[in-house]
Design a protein around this motif. Sequence first.
Motif, PDB file in Angstrom:
ATOM      1  N   UNK A 208       0.405 -60.548  41.225  1.00 41.97           N
ATOM      2  CA  UNK A 208       1.379 -60.258  40.174  1.00 41.97           C
ATOM      3  C   UNK A 208       2.647 -61.026  40.531  1.00 41.97           C
ATOM      4  N   UNK A 209       2.807 -62.160  39.880  1.00 48.22           N
ATOM      5  CA  UNK A 209       3.878 -63.069  40.283  1.00 48.22           C
ATOM      6  C   UNK A 209       5.098 -62.985  39.378  1.00 48.22           C
ATOM      7  N   UNK A 210       4.916 -62.375  38.212  1.00 47.99           N
ATOM      8  CA  UNK A 210       6.067 -62.200  37.330  1.00 47.99           C
ATOM      9  C   UNK A 210       6.066 -60.763  36.808  1.00 47.99           C
ATOM     10  N   UNK A 211       7.263 -60.294  36.443  1.00 47.71           N
ATOM     11  CA  UNK A 211       7.389 -58.932  35.930  1.00 47.71           C
ATOM     12  C   UNK A 211       8.594 -58.880  34.991  1.00 47.71           C
ATOM     13  N   UNK A 212       8.385 -58.236  33.840  1.00 46.03           N
ATOM     14  CA  UNK A 212       9.516 -58.095  32.918  1.00 46.03           C
ATOM     15  C   UNK A 212      10.390 -56.943  33.412  1.00 46.03           C
TER      16      UNK A 212
ATOM     17  N   UNK B 124      21.452 -63.963  41.012  1.00 44.27           N
ATOM     18  CA  UNK B 124      22.331 -63.062  41.767  1.00 44.27           C
ATOM     19  C   UNK B 124      21.529 -62.045  42.574  1.00 44.27           C
ATOM     20  N   UNK B 125      20.414 -61.559  42.014  1.00 40.99           N
ATOM     21  CA  UNK B 125      19.509 -60.761  42.851  1.00 40.99           C
ATOM     22  C   UNK B 125      18.099 -61.124  42.413  1.00 40.99           C
ATOM     23  N   UNK B 126      17.466 -61.979  43.174  1.00 45.28           N
ATOM     24  CA  UNK B 126      16.135 -62.458  42.818  1.00 45.28           C
ATOM     25  C   UNK B 126      16.215 -63.698  41.945  1.00 45.28           C
ATOM     26  N   UNK B 127      15.255 -63.810  41.032  1.00 44.02           N
ATOM     27  CA  UNK B 127      15.155 -65.006  40.192  1.00 44.02           C
ATOM     28  C   UNK B 127      14.676 -64.513  38.830  1.00 44.02           C
ATOM     29  N   UNK B 128      15.622 -64.302  37.919  1.00 44.64           N
ATOM     30  CA  UNK B 128      15.285 -63.660  36.644  1.00 44.64           C
ATOM     31  C   UNK B 128      15.572 -64.620  35.492  1.00 44.64           C
ATOM     32  N   UNK B 129      14.540 -64.897  34.714  1.00 44.50           N
ATOM     33  CA  UNK B 129      14.657 -65.880  33.641  1.00 44.50           C
ATOM     34  C   UNK B 129      14.494 -65.178  32.292  1.00 44.50           C
ATOM     35  N   UNK B 130      15.408 -65.515  31.357  1.00 41.49           N
ATOM     36  CA  UNK B 130      15.349 -64.929  30.023  1.00 41.49           C
ATOM     37  C   UNK B 130      14.440 -65.782  29.143  1.00 41.49           C
ATOM     38  N   UNK B 140      12.867 -61.236  26.749  1.00 42.26           N
ATOM     39  CA  UNK B 140      12.459 -60.504  27.945  1.00 42.26           C
ATOM     40  C   UNK B 140      13.116 -61.181  29.133  1.00 42.26           C
ATOM     41  N   UNK B 141      13.516 -60.365  30.101  1.00 44.03           N
ATOM     42  CA  UNK B 141      14.115 -60.892  31.325  1.00 44.03           C
ATOM     43  C   UNK B 141      13.042 -60.769  32.395  1.00 44.03           C
ATOM     44  N   UNK B 142      12.532 -61.923  32.840  1.00 42.60           N
ATOM     45  CA  UNK B 142      11.340 -61.948  33.673  1.00 42.60           C
ATOM     46  C   UNK B 142      11.710 -62.287  35.115  1.00 42.60           C
ATOM     47  N   UNK B 143      11.334 -61.393  36.012  1.00 44.46           N
ATOM     48  CA  UNK B 143      11.569 -61.633  37.429  1.00 44.46           C
ATOM     49  C   UNK B 143      10.369 -62.395  37.997  1.00 44.46           C
ATOM     50  N   UNK B 144      10.641 -63.514  38.675  1.00 40.03           N
ATOM     51  CA  UNK B 144       9.555 -64.307  39.261  1.00 40.03           C
ATOM     52  C   UNK B 144       9.625 -64.145  40.774  1.00 40.03           C
ATOM     53  N   UNK B 145       8.500 -63.684  41.370  1.00 38.53           N
ATOM     54  CA  UNK B 145       8.532 -63.360  42.793  1.00 38.53           C
ATOM     55  C   UNK B 145       7.782 -64.362  43.668  1.00 38.53           C
ATOM     56  N   UNK B 146       7.022 -65.278  43.054  1.00 36.41           N
ATOM     57  CA  UNK B 146       6.290 -66.255  43.866  1.00 36.41           C
ATOM     58  C   UNK B 146       7.263 -67.264  44.474  1.00 36.41           C
ATOM     59  N   UNK B 147       6.830 -67.916  45.554  1.00 34.39           N
ATOM     60  CA  UNK B 147       7.710 -68.867  46.227  1.00 34.39           C
ATOM     61  C   UNK B 147       7.938 -70.091  45.338  1.00 34.39           C
ATOM     62  N   UNK B 148       6.856 -70.597  44.744  1.00 35.64           N
ATOM     63  CA  UNK B 148       6.982 -71.721  43.818  1.00 35.64           C
ATOM     64  C   UNK B 148       6.991 -71.148  42.403  1.00 35.64           C
ATOM     65  N   UNK B 149       7.861 -71.687  41.552  1.00 34.79           N
ATOM     66  CA  UNK B 149       8.023 -71.126  40.210  1.00 34.79           C
ATOM     67  C   UNK B 149       7.881 -72.220  39.160  1.00 34.79           C
ATOM     68  N   UNK B 150       7.330 -71.859  38.016  1.00 37.30           N
ATOM     69  CA  UNK B 150       7.221 -72.806  36.908  1.00 37.30           C
ATOM     70  C   UNK B 150       7.955 -72.221  35.706  1.00 37.30           C
ATOM     71  N   UNK B 151       8.771 -73.063  35.067  1.00 36.65           N
ATOM     72  CA  UNK B 151       9.517 -72.622  33.877  1.00 36.65           C
ATOM     73  C   UNK B 151       9.253 -73.619  32.764  1.00 36.65           C
ATOM     74  N   UNK B 152       8.890 -73.128  31.568  1.00 43.12           N
ATOM     75  CA  UNK B 152       8.871 -74.047  30.435  1.00 43.12           C
ATOM     76  C   UNK B 152       9.992 -73.634  29.485  1.00 43.12           C
ATOM     77  N   UNK B 153      10.785 -74.630  29.107  1.00 50.27           N
ATOM     78  CA  UNK B 153      12.025 -74.389  28.366  1.00 50.27           C
ATOM     79  C   UNK B 153      11.775 -74.515  26.866  1.00 50.27           C
ATOM     80  N   UNK B 154      12.183 -73.496  26.115  1.00 50.30           N
ATOM     81  CA  UNK B 154      12.035 -73.516  24.661  1.00 50.30           C
ATOM     82  C   UNK B 154      12.894 -74.649  24.085  1.00 50.30           C
ATOM     83  N   UNK B 155      12.305 -75.538  23.253  1.00 48.91           N
ATOM     84  CA  UNK B 155      13.110 -76.642  22.709  1.00 48.91           C
ATOM     85  C   UNK B 155      14.336 -76.131  21.929  1.00 48.91           C
ATOM     86  N   UNK B 156      15.401 -76.915  21.998  1.00 48.41           N
ATOM     87  CA  UNK B 156      16.661 -76.628  21.290  1.00 48.41           C
ATOM     88  C   UNK B 156      17.264 -75.271  21.646  1.00 48.41           C
ATOM     89  N   UNK B 157      17.118 -74.854  22.905  1.00 43.54           N
ATOM     90  CA  UNK B 157      17.735 -73.599  23.304  1.00 43.54           C
ATOM     91  C   UNK B 157      18.741 -73.822  24.430  1.00 43.54           C
TER      92      UNK B 157
END
Lengths: 246, 321
Positions: A208-212, B124-130, B140-157
């Motif tokens: 479980x690598x992500x969590x809302x 600020x505490x962890x790695x949380x992406x909206x 949704x505010x998503x906390x990513x806990x893995x060491x390597x992270x992948x983000x895909x960015x919504x166009x025009x945002x």
Amino acid sequence: MKLLVCISKAPDTTSKISFTENNTKFNEAGVQYIINPYDEWYALVRALELKETLGGTVTTITVGKADNEPTIRKALAIGADDAVRIDAEASDALAVAKQIADYVKNNSYDIIFCGKETIDYNGSQVGGMIAELLDLSYVSLASKLEVNGNTATLERDIQGGKEVVETNIPFVVSCAKGMAEARIPNMRGIMAARTKPLQVLPGSEAPKLTEIVAYSLLPEKAGCKFIDAENPGELFQLLHNEAKVI
Amino acid sequence: MSVLVYTEPHNEKISKNAIEAASYASKLATLLGTTATALVCGEAGDAETLGQVGISKILQVTSGSISQFDTQKLSKAVQEAVQKEKATVIVFSHDFSGKAIAPRVAAKLGAGLVAGAVSLPDTSSGFIVKKAVFSGKAFAHVSVTSEVKVISLLPNSFSVEKTGGTASIESFSPETGKAGVTVKEIRKESAKLSLTEADLVVSAGRGMKGPENWGNIEELATLMGAATACSRPVADIGWRPHHEHVGQTGLAIRPNLYIAVGISGAIQHLAGVNGSKVIVVINTDAEAPFFKAADYGIVGDAFQVLPKLIEAYKQFKASNN
């Protein structure tokens, strides 16, 4: 052909979206769940069409708890032969993909169908992840799929157009508009769905690598400013000076 | 540690979506106290634009290594670039290509993926992406806990910021193995402007009463430099091509300006356009639900309003040049 269709439930398009527990949980009160439309209209129906012309079976697979069963029964009513539910929390896309990939490793399939995304989390993730975990080809956002022997020809959406691609069976496809037309289950289908096999399997270990951790709503619009239809030119002044978009 | 951004040129140019993703990657690198590298998969005549938004190094994939789109090969190329650059965050645009490759890369690297991010992470505490959820109705505010992270960015945002830097260019020949998918043909749509990348969009629906009445829509769009779009019923009955259909089942778009003419604003249509910065609605029915989602509205008959708007736009253009 052995065809597998990944099905998930999603709140009906017209559901009111709100959150509870200090904006950490989706408020399910009064929400009607449906089969995720892309899974149903495009993935499931195209799989059924292929079965009708080429022969074979259509199995649906869902990762989730027992509250998914009404939507699974609806997929059976539309025409799937049997269903599998992996009894695990659908917490994160990679966790869901891993459950499905683990099932496929023990039960080989020719084509694995997904919808292009779910209408709730809009991730478009699970299909590509299943393909990677099984080291299979992946065709994303496909709007056409024809099978000829061991080869499939697909059309996929790309920037500013379409791409026609070919791949060999087995492969994973995510389905977008154009694939098929929605089908409405008939009474015979609904009756038959009650007794079609629905196998429940325990989930395997999944990361479980992500969590809302919280939700927020789209900020409300300030309200619509009306412009006189007789003198609509004022619109461009407002778009230029006030909204600054032209 | 570094941030890696995946880009894929279109018509030998770095696309608008790629520039946004690159700018995001460079801002994120600054936030994490590191630098950003861009992987350029394909020939681009203008790769230096990546340096101008803060990318410090370009890995230019040599022609031949990846001659066509195959997610198995491309994800291997990304993996090799990640290892080479010791990248801990990989950024994609959440566009057609990003949706195809990012999930593979995340599964390959055992990385948490946030698909459709709309802002930089909160570290600020962890790695949380909206990210956008419920077809644009919420985040949704998503906390990513893995060491390597992948983000895909919504166009025009995400607003691109020019930093004025230059990037070093290194040629890169990843070991990508065999392709499982062969591209047979590419069909470009006839539209002059790509709908998903357009800043301005003029859209129309059943209120136009027939396909022969689109002249004014096209004239206004051409004058404004806007792309044209349509609602689902209009595409389904064949008045307009399917690739113009925006909404839940068609394309989801996020232009700066969306002008909707003769579209009532059903919830399925809104799901495809509610990310637009400014919405203008023109409809004869003052009770049309679309007005509730609009910033500006005109209650009136499109057949009378459009010619006046076209004239007014010409005057506006003349006085603002």
